[in-house]
Design a protein around this motif. Structure first.
Motif, mmCIF file in Angstrom:
data_model
loop_
_atom_site.group_PDB
_atom_site.id
_atom_site.type_symbol
_atom_site.label_atom_id
_atom_site.label_comp_id
_atom_site.label_asym_id
_atom_site.label_seq_id
_atom_site.Cartn_x
_atom_site.Cartn_y
_atom_site.Cartn_z
ATOM 1 N N ARG A 72 0.820 -1.214 0.000
ATOM 2 C CA ARG A 72 0.000 0.000 0.000
ATOM 3 C C ARG A 72 0.851 1.260 0.000
ATOM 4 O O ARG A 72 0.359 2.353 -0.255
ATOM 5 C CB ARG A 72 -0.923 -0.016 1.212
ATOM 6 C CG ARG A 72 -2.026 -1.014 1.054
ATOM 7 C CD ARG A 72 -2.726 -1.284 2.371
ATOM 8 N NE ARG A 72 -3.494 -2.505 2.302
ATOM 9 C CZ ARG A 72 -4.781 -2.540 1.964
ATOM 10 N NH1 ARG A 72 -5.428 -1.447 1.682
ATOM 11 N NH2 ARG A 72 -5.416 -3.704 1.902
ATOM 12 N N GLY A 73 2.146 1.099 0.307
ATOM 13 C CA GLY A 73 3.052 2.248 0.282
ATOM 14 C C GLY A 73 3.808 2.312 -1.034
ATOM 15 O O GLY A 73 4.838 2.982 -1.122
ATOM 16 N N ASP A 74 3.337 1.557 -2.045
ATOM 17 C CA ASP A 74 3.934 1.576 -3.387
ATOM 18 C C ASP A 74 5.342 0.993 -3.455
ATOM 19 O O ASP A 74 6.125 1.349 -4.327
ATOM 20 C CB ASP A 74 3.969 3.017 -3.930
ATOM 21 C CG ASP A 74 3.177 3.088 -5.218
ATOM 22 O OD1 ASP A 74 2.513 2.085 -5.555
ATOM 23 O OD2 ASP A 74 3.259 4.132 -5.898
ATOM 24 N N ARG A 75 5.669 0.105 -2.512
ATOM 25 C CA ARG A 75 6.979 -0.547 -2.547
ATOM 26 C C ARG A 75 6.844 -1.889 -3.231
ATOM 27 O O ARG A 75 5.863 -2.596 -3.001
ATOM 28 C CB ARG A 75 7.506 -0.799 -1.137
ATOM 29 C CG ARG A 75 7.640 0.419 -0.297
ATOM 30 C CD ARG A 75 7.925 0.031 1.143
ATOM 31 N NE ARG A 75 7.722 1.174 2.003
ATOM 32 C CZ ARG A 75 6.576 1.477 2.607
ATOM 33 N NH1 ARG A 75 5.513 0.684 2.450
ATOM 34 N NH2 ARG A 75 6.461 2.548 3.353
ATOM 35 N N SER A 76 7.860 -2.268 -4.005
ATOM 36 C CA SER A 76 7.841 -3.605 -4.601
ATOM 37 C C SER A 76 8.482 -4.586 -3.620
ATOM 38 O O SER A 76 9.647 -4.444 -3.244
ATOM 39 C CB SER A 76 8.613 -3.605 -5.917
ATOM 40 O OG SER A 76 8.606 -4.912 -6.436
#
Ligand code: HAM
Length: 423
Positions: A72-76
Motif C-alpha cells: 500500500r506504500g507503493d513498494r515492490s
C-alpha cells in the motif's frame, strides 16, 4: 458453496506429520549448533531488489518464479524465494562480521517460488541451511559441506551423492562467458525463447536449460577456463573433504541456478528423487554477493536443503518418526467423579507426561473408546465406586491407585508400556 482449498502448490502440515517435521528441524539445529552455527531468521518478504540484485536477473528464480507485489506504500516486495541473500543482508546490516569472523548462522525458513507443482516441487516449501560469512578459505567450504553431511547422516538417510564443481572467480567466469557466447551465437535460431533471452542477458544461465539439453551437453566447460588460483582453491577444498572422509563426485556440468556463486558449487543428490527434483539441497561460495547488495566485500559459503524432499526420502526409507498420540494419559470423570479433582490430578501429572481430561457426561465406554482412538496408553477413571482406577488401554489391566500414588504409578506404567509396543 464449495469448501475453500489451499492455494495450488502449498501443503498443510497436519499433526500426523508433525513429529517427523520436528525431528528433522531439531536435528538440523543440533548438528549446526555443534559446529558453532547460531540461529537466524529473516522476514518472509523483502524488497524485490534484494533478490533481483542478489540472485540475479536472467535466473529462473528472478525472471519466472518470484511472488512479487506492490504494497500500500507503493513498494515492490517479494516473498523470499531463497535464504542466502536475506541472511547476508541481515548479518552485514547488523555488522555481525565486525565482532568476529566468520559469522556462522543456521536457519529453517519457508521459501516461495512460482514453480510448476509436482512431487518434490511446491510453491511454498521449507529449507534448512547454514551460511558462513566473512572469510574466504577452502576450510570453510569443506566445513559447511561437512555440516550438511553430518546432518543427513544423522537423519540416517542412505544413498546420498555429493556432486561438486568449481565455478572459478570473476575473471574465470568472464572468460567462460565469452566462450559460451561464441558457442551459442551461431545456434541462436535453434534456441528456445528462454535461451535466446539468456544469451543476451545472462549467458551462464544457458546451462540451466532443460529443453536445449543437447546444446548444453556439448557446451564449453568452466573447468577449461579456470586460472591457477581457482584450481588451487578447489584442490584444497577437495583435500579438506578427503581429510573429513566425505565422498564426492566431480561434476564439471554443475552450475547451479543462482548467479551469486563463485568457486565451489555443490549439490546433494538422491537417486530416489526423480528427474530435475533429484537435489535434496545445494550450496556453494558466494564471494561477490555482499557487494551486489551494496555492502563492503564479505565472502561467504553455505547450503540449503529442501525439507519436503528430505522428509520424503526419510519417510520412504522408514527412518522418520511416524504419527504420535496427542497425549499418553486421559483422565475421565465417571459417575460422581468431580471435574475439579480431574483437573488437579492432570495439573500434577503434566509435570511428567501429556494429559488430556475428559470431563464430559458421556458414557464410560464412549470415553474409553475415544481415549483408545486417540492412541493414549493409560486412562485414569475418577468417580468409580472402587476409587481412582488406572487402566492400561493396550493390556486392559487396571488397578486402584490413590491421588498421592497416581503420578508414580503412571510413570511406571508408561515405562512398562514403552517397552512393549502398542498392540
Ligand atoms: P537452491 O538449489 O535453489 O539453493 O535450493 C536448495 C534446495 O531447496 C533444493 O535443492 C531443493 O531441495 C529445495 N527446493 C528448491 N525449490 C523447491 C521447490 N519449488 N519445492 C520444494 N523444494 C525446493 C538455494 O536456495 C541457495 N540459497 C542455497 C545456498 C545457501 N547457497 C549458499 N547458501
Amino acid at each position: 458453496m464449495s469448501p475453500i482449498a489451499p492455494p495450488r502448490g502449498t501443503r498443510d502440515l497436519l499433526p500426523d506429520e508433525a513429529p517427523a517435521w520436528q525431528w528433522l528441524h531439531g536435528l538440523h539445529a543440533t548438528v549446526a549448533s555443534r559446529f558453532g552455527y547460531q540461529l537466524i531468521d529473516t522476514p518472509v518478504f523483502e524488497s524485490t531488489e534484494l533478490f533481483a540484485r542478489g540472485v540475479g536477473g536472467g535466473t529462473d528464480i528472478v525472471d519466472k518464479e518470484m511472488y512479487t507485489f506492490v504494497d500500500r506504500g507503493d513498494r515492490s516486495l517479494t516473498l523470499r524465494p531463497e535464504g542466502t541473500a536475506p541472511v547476508v543482508r541481515a548479518v552485514l546490516g547488523a555488522h555481525l562480521e565486525q565482532r568476529s569472523r566468520p559469522v556462522r548462522v543456521h536457519y529453517a525458513m519457508p521459501m516461495f517460488r512460482y514453480d510448476r507443482p509436482q512431487a518434490g516441487r511446491h510453491r511454498q516449501f521449507a529449507q534448512v541451511g547454514v551460511e558462513c560469512i566473512g572469510e574466504r578459505d577452502p576450510c570453510y567450504d569443506a566445513e559447511v559441506i561437512e555440516v550438511a553431511w553430518r546432518f543427513i547422516t544423522d537423519l540416517r538417510i542412505e544413498g546420498l551423492d555429493l556432486q561438486i564443481n568449481t565455478l572459478g572467480d570473476r575473471e574465470d567466469r568472464l572468460r567462460y562467458r565469452e566462450a559460451l557466447v561464441a558457442y551459442y551465437t551461431p545456434l541462436r535460431d535453434s534456441l528456445c525463447d528462454d535461451c535466446r533471452r539468456r544469451l543476451d542477458v545472462n549467458p551462464l544461465r544457458l546451462l540451466d536449460c532443460k529443453r536445449d539439453a543437447a546444446h548444453v551437453a556439448s557446451a564449453p566447460r568452466i573447468g577449461d577456463h579456470l586460472g591457477a588460483d581457482s584450481r588451487t582453491y578447489f584442490a584444497s577444498v577437495l583435500e579438506h573433504l578427503d581429510a573429513a572422509g566425505i565422498q564426492y563426485t566431480l561434476n564439471a556440468r554443475l552450475v547451479r541456478g543462482l548467479d551469486y556463486y563463485a568457486h565451489t558449487a555443490f549439490e546433494f543428490w538422491h537417486s530416489s528423487l526423480e528427474g530435475a527434483q533429484n537435489a535434496l539441497g545445494g550450496g556453494g561460495r558466494y564471494d561477490g554477493l555482499a557487494e551486489e547488495l551494496g555492502f563492503a566485500p564479505a565472502p561467504g559459503v553455505g547450503y540449503a536443503l529442501g525439507v519436503e524432499r528430505l522428509l520424503r526420502v526419510a519417510t520412504d526409507q522408514g527412518v522418520a518418526p511416524g504419527p504420535q498420540p496427542p497425549a499418553q494419559v486421559v483422565i475421565c470423570t465417571t459417575g460422581d467423579g468431580s471435574g475439579t479433582d480431574a483437573r488437579d490430578l492432570a495439573r500434577r501429572l503434566r509435570h511428567r507426561t501429556s494429559v488430556i481430561t475428559d470431563l464430559t457426561t458421556r458414557k464410560l465406554d464412549r470415553k474409553l473408546r475415544d481415549a483408545s482412538r486417540l492412541g493414549a496408553r493409560l486412562v485414569l477413571l475418577i468417580g468409580l465406586d472402587e476409587g481412582l482406577v488406572l487402566r492400561n488401554l493396550d493390556t486392559r489391566e487396571q488397578r486402584v491407585v490413590t491421588t498421592e500414588s497416581a503420578p508414580d504409578a503412571v510413570s511406571e506404567a508408561l515405562l512398562a508400556a514403552a517397552q512393549e509396543p502398542a498392540g
